[in-house]
Design an enzyme around this catalytic site. Sequence first.
Site, short mmCIF file in Angstrom:
data_model
loop_
_atom_site.label_atom_id
_atom_site.label_comp_id
_atom_site.label_asym_id
_atom_site.label_seq_id
_atom_site.Cartn_x
_atom_site.Cartn_y
_atom_site.Cartn_z
N GLY A 10 0.89 -1.17 0.00
CA GLY A 10 0.00 0.00 0.00
C GLY A 10 0.92 1.21 0.00
N SER A 11 0.82 2.01 -1.05
CA SER A 11 1.73 3.15 -1.18
C SER A 11 0.95 4.45 -1.21
CB SER A 11 2.57 3.02 -2.46
OG SER A 11 3.22 1.78 -2.46
N ARG A 83 -11.22 5.06 5.38
CA ARG A 83 -12.56 5.48 5.76
C ARG A 83 -12.92 6.81 5.11
NH1 ARG A 83 -14.28 6.11 11.82
NH2 ARG A 83 -12.07 6.56 12.08
N HIS A 176 -9.31 -1.05 18.38
CA HIS A 176 -9.09 0.27 17.77
C HIS A 176 -10.43 0.69 17.18
CE1 HIS A 176 -7.04 3.52 15.86
NE2 HIS A 176 -7.20 3.08 14.64
#
Length: 320
Positions: A10-11, A83, A176
Amino acid sequence: MARKKIALIGSGMIGGTLAHLAAKKEMGDIVLFDIAEGMPQGKALDLSQCGPIEGFDAKITGSNDYADIAGADVVIVTAGVPRKPGMSRDDLLGINLKVMKSVGEGIKNNCPDAFVICITNPLDAMVWALREFSGLPHNKVVGMAGVLDSARFATFLAWEFDCSVKDVNAFVLGGHGDTMVPVTSYTTINGIPVNDYAKIKGVSESRIDEIVDRTRKGGGEIVGLLGNGSAYYAPATSAIAMAEAYLGDQKRILPCASYVEGKYGLDGLYVGVPTVIGAGGTEEVIEIELSDEEKSNLKVSTDAVEELLEACKGLDEGLK
Ligand code: APR
């Protein structure tokens, strides 16, 4: 000695920030991986060109091929969808579960000896699923949440008391999410229990409760302000602290989403607990005494995590 290798799956916003921090700290050579073509290569090139200015030696490459993460010592996973405003972490479940499956397989096939730190939300469920899909030992797969949540708590406390953040030792347990459990009984201002310090400074109990509430909703507050994404500077900084603890065998006690079996009355669940991180990965989960209220808050939090795991099992037949 060859440099360490750090693979970032994931970049996006967090991935890019992780790469910059890891390079600045010369933690090792860095591979930015993403399914988006060109983007990790572009970020790698841009970040490489910081080297002469900042004076770091790190080889930074971008890739769309899992073969390029072969032999990584540390893998930090942010792949997935962040999100959006109005979306709960849990809405992300279905999409990000599929992402964890492909990432888990990529890790299993290319760097099964790595220490893997998951950041993708909903965190406690995604780290569990990533561990299941990768087949790595539980002590080598951990979730980043507690370092960030405690940093948020510490920030708000330092603002309230007008003191240095360096003197605040904030403590957060549980999942979390909005059910996380900031534990005031273990939170200190340079050793002074926070509730005692609040009395000294004339800060009311209800004000501390407001700070606890703001901490719980800390991620959502930033989502609302940014408008098109979620927090990335502090999440990346938190994961880097965990990676450094592993690479440097620091034996730091950090709140992480670790696999808990037996302690805290839990039976095989990833949830936020104080964890010793050293060369062995998550070497030990520390079980602390909790008040009855804290215990029941933790139960609410772990029940919410368990519910998510059941939902994951319903979504993917390979998970049991
Ligand atoms: N494999 C690899 N990369 C993927 C995949 C996949 N299957 N699916 C999506 N990605 C990539 C996207 O192309 C994107 O570049 O993951 C990256 C995510 O980056 P951002 O959208 O910028 O999200 P970011 O802010 O970095 O947050 C990542 O961390 O805090 C959590 O909730 C947040 O789950 C989210 C994650």
